[in-house]
Scaffold this motif. Structure first.
Motif, PDB file in Angstrom:
ATOM      1  N   HIS A   1     -14.858   6.824   2.027  1.00  0.00           N
ATOM      2  CA  HIS A   1     -14.008   5.889   2.208  1.00  0.00           C
ATOM      3  C   HIS A   1     -12.764   6.408   3.420  1.00  0.00           C
ATOM      4  CE1 HIS A   1      -9.955   5.523   1.022  1.00  0.00           C
ATOM      5  NE2 HIS A   1      -9.830   4.123   1.399  1.00  0.00           N
TER       6      HIS A   1
ATOM      7  N   PHE B   1      -8.331  -2.833   7.841  1.00  0.00           N
ATOM      8  CA  PHE B   1      -7.934  -1.948   6.410  1.00  0.00           C
ATOM      9  C   PHE B   1      -8.910  -2.903   5.283  1.00  0.00           C
ATOM     10  CE2 PHE B   1      -5.908  -1.863   2.194  1.00  0.00           C
ATOM     11  CZ  PHE B   1      -5.692  -0.592   2.162  1.00  0.00           C
TER      12      PHE B   1
ATOM     13  N   HIS C   1     -11.303   5.622   7.494  1.00  0.00           N
ATOM     14  CA  HIS C   1      -9.784   5.746   7.790  1.00  0.00           C
ATOM     15  C   HIS C   1      -9.697   6.621   8.910  1.00  0.00           C
ATOM     16  CE1 HIS C   1      -7.472   3.284   4.663  1.00  0.00           C
ATOM     17  NE2 HIS C   1      -8.379   3.559   3.746  1.00  0.00           N
TER      18      HIS C   1
ATOM     19  N   HIS D   1       0.892  -1.131  -0.075  1.00  0.00           N
ATOM     20  CA  HIS D   1      -0.075   0.243   0.036  1.00  0.00           C
ATOM     21  C   HIS D   1       0.896   1.495   0.160  1.00  0.00           C
ATOM     22  CE1 HIS D   1      -3.210   2.805   1.428  1.00  0.00           C
ATOM     23  NE2 HIS D   1      -3.947   2.140   0.562  1.00  0.00           N
TER      24      HIS D   1
ATOM     25  N   HIS E   1      -4.384   6.468  -5.602  1.00  0.00           N
ATOM     26  CA  HIS E   1      -5.645   7.036  -4.909  1.00  0.00           C
ATOM     27  C   HIS E   1      -5.707   8.110  -5.781  1.00  0.00           C
ATOM     28  CE1 HIS E   1      -3.652   4.686  -1.808  1.00  0.00           C
ATOM     29  NE2 HIS E   1      -4.977   4.322  -1.559  1.00  0.00           N
TER      30      HIS E   1
ATOM     31  N   HIS F   1     -11.850  -2.171   3.134  1.00  0.00           N
ATOM     32  CA  HIS F   1     -11.863  -2.019   1.785  1.00  0.00           C
ATOM     33  C   HIS F   1     -12.681  -3.234   0.830  1.00  0.00           C
ATOM     34  CE1 HIS F   1      -9.428   1.101   0.129  1.00  0.00           C
ATOM     35  NE2 HIS F   1      -8.808   1.316   1.353  1.00  0.00           N
TER      36      HIS F   1
HETATM   37 CU1  C2O Z   1      -5.616   2.514  -0.278  1.00  0.00          CU
HETATM   38 CU2  C2O Z   1      -8.459   3.035   1.969  1.00  0.00          CU
HETATM   39  O1  C2O Z   1      -6.764   3.164   0.904  1.00  0.00           O
END
Ligand code: C2O
Length: 587
Positions: free
Chosen positions: A319, A348, A323, A164, A186, A352
């Motif tokens: 989203h 995470f 986070h 990531h 992103h 996702h």
């Molecule tokens: Cu790559 Cu929730 O982000």
């Protein structure tokens, strides 16, 4: 018929039915008029043809895509998988520290990804709050094994988390550009496909580690009332699913989609209200972007372009809130609150999986057609290390649906599909007046005038914004979406920021005390810096307002009042306007 197909079908049905009851016959698509010129201009206004830039890389495609940010246009070329051997230090965007996020393999033995065969059994992802103890035990065992692998094993938990960082914090540059352009997944149409593939391999590696070919990741079902808290399976301190780097004051709290870092937990007496607002938020997000994948998923980004620019979709914005709500509340916001560390928290992957599921639901509502037609999307590629210890190159076209990848989402109710009636019923009136402001708005905020330079604001601002067309017919609405654009947004790099945008009627030349309906929010959590370490992250926010304007009965009015409520962070904005954007004619 497969499980997922029947699920998606029934979801389509109830959704269309719902739409049909609110908008009697919305169904026929209009025409698309997206004129795209085939040029890209550099700083001095030279026209650059990307075909020249990319010749020799095998990246020649005819489709064109608009660039975000500066209203430039570019001939298309997909963003390519990085050259792994050319990894360099990445950057923790919060602390500014140089960090090592290079992956322990390179493209030397790379193979092209082959999707699993159609006879492979479907892995079924389930809501994390509904798992039985056996499932949880299996999941824990798999994660424990992943954590116990040697540190430089590509399957190791931290190595998986590093993927990531590598794709987000600038460890790689895009292939073939000088000066270098960093790779960023992103803030654009790459966001959903990249994360789909990332989870796909993660899930298979976990399954391999426990010898279970049917293993499926759970998903954090934060779009249903029972799922709007941190799922309990992640909260047992003696479980490998636990992570101390979370906001502990949220362990039992209800997740409010309007959360900004530092907000107190909602009072129990407000919980029903918040759940209703969360569901309505989601309903509006789907409804306003149903005809416009760019609004939902993010905008096109092509090779050679620095992202983030102005391209994130509204699902990504939502989203981001999850986070920042999950991560620590103190800067530097590790783990979930900072993209550098986010995937070090196993939640995470639950988060996702839900984001991915919402994409799948969106895809179902739209009749299972690919959201974009451009080759630049289909051919964009990423590299992963698979469950057979192979380095593979995958393309967006490999992951357009979960079925293609042999997993599905266990069908659950979608309570937000019917949230609208309840939301307006709760307000005790017909859908006209606005909700109470989450922050006190001054009795009469000054009507804001934009100057040539973006200005910072700390107090709410109100702006009267003209509309391009009033009282549009049903056909016109189907052909083009009305979009509110907040442009020239500047946020300091490494900062977290949020502001909310409300729209109300502007009637008889005055602004009432009602700030109207929430159209959406700008939410930023720390990303990587641009290569030249610009001082600010510049973006824009686009929000569909077609059905919102119907809800507040503002369709015949030629102006609306837009209220911007700053929630956290130092933000500047350059201007606000409304435009009509043509929708995909095939939808
Ligand atoms: Cu790559 Cu929730 O982000």
């Amino acid at each position: 018929m497969s499980l997922i197909a029947s699920f998606a079908l029934s979801a389509t049905f109830s959704y269309s039915h719902h739409i049909a009851t609110t908008q009697p016959s919305a169904s026929i698509a209009g025409r698309r008029v997206t004129a795209v010129s085939c040029e890209l201009k550099d700083e001095e206004n030279h026209v650059i043809d990307r075909r020249n830039v990319l010749l020799g890389l095998g990246g020649l495609y005819g489709a064109a895509a608009t660039l975000g940010g500066q209203n430039k246009k570019a001939i298309g070329a997909p963003v390519h998988a990085p050259e792994l051997s050319k990894c360099h230090l990445a950057e923790d965007s919060v602390t500014g520290e140089r960090v090592f996020c290079c992956l322990p393999y390179n493209e030397r033995d790379i193979v092209e990804f082959v999707p699993p065969p159609p006879y492979e059994p479907m892995r079924v992802r389930r809501p994390a709050h509904k798992l039985d103890p056996e499932y949880v035990a299996k999941f824990e065992e798999a994660v424990a094994r992943m954590k116990a692998l040697p540190p430089n094993d590509p399957w190791n938990f931290m190595q998986q988390a590093t993927i990531h960082c590598a794709y987000c914090n600038g460890a790689y540059d895009q292939v073939g550009f000088h000066p270098p352009v960093s790779l960023q997944v992103h803030g654009s149409w790459l966001f959903l496909p990249f994360h789909r593939l990332y989870l796909y391999f993660y899930e298979r590696i976990l399954g391999k580690l426990i010898g279970d070919p049917n293993f499926a990741l759970p998903y954090w079902n934060w779009d249903s009332p029972e799922g709007m808290r941190m799922p309990k399976i992640y909260l047992n301190p003696s479980s490998p699913l636990y992570n101390p780097m979370r906001n502990k004051s949220h362990y039992a709290a209800l997740f409010d989609y309007k959360y900004a870092v530092g907000d107190p937990n909602p009072e129990p007496s407000r919980e029903e209200h918040i759940i209703t607002h969360n569901l309505h938020h989601l309903h509006r997000l789907f409804k306003e972007s149903e005809r416009s994948p760019k609004l939902f998923m993010g905008k096109p980004v092509v090779a050679g372009e620095e992202v983030p620019s102005n391209a994130s979709g509204n699902l990504e914005n939502l989203h981001n809130i999850v986070h920042s709500w999950t991560g620590t509340s103190e800067e530097p916001y590790y783990d979930m609150g900072d993209f550098f560390t986010a995937a070090r928290d196993i939640v995470f992957f639950g988060h996702h999986a839900n984001v991915d599921r919402l994409w799948d639901i969106y895809n179902g509502f739209r009749g299972h057609i690919p959201e974009f037609k451009q080759e630049d999307w289909f051919e964009a590629s990423f590299i992963f290390y698979d469950e057979n210890r192979q380095v593979v190159r995958c393309k967006v076209k490999d992951c357009l649906t979960p079925q293609q990848l042999r997993y599905s989402y266990h069908p659950e109710n979608l309570p937000w599909l019917h949230a609208r009636q309840h939301y307006f019923r709760l307000k005790g009136k017909k859908p006209i007046a606005g909700e109470p402001a989450p922050l006190p708005v001054p009795a009469a905020p000054p009507i804001y005038e934009f100057g040539p330079e973006p200005k910072p604001f700390v107090e709410p601002i109100q702006v009267i914004v003209p509309r391009p067309k009033v009282s549009r017919t049903k056909f016109e609405k189907e052909a083009a979406t009305e979009i509110l654009v907040i442009e020239g947004i500047e946020v300091p790099f490494g900062a977290t920021a949020r502001f909310d945008v409300y729209v109300a009627k502007f009637l008889d030349g005055h602004i009432g005390p009602d700030i109207g309906e929430l159209a959406g929010s700008f939410v930023k959590i720390p990303h990587s810096k641009h290569k030249f370490h610009l001082l600010h992250h510049k973006s824009s926010l686009e929000l569909g307002i077609t059905s919102l304007l119907e809800d507040i009965e503002a369709d015949p009015l030629d102006k609306v009042v837009v209220t911007i409520l700053p929630r956290i962070g130092e933000v500047k904005i350059g201007g606000i306007h409304i435009e009509l954007v043509k929708v995909d004619p095939e939808y």
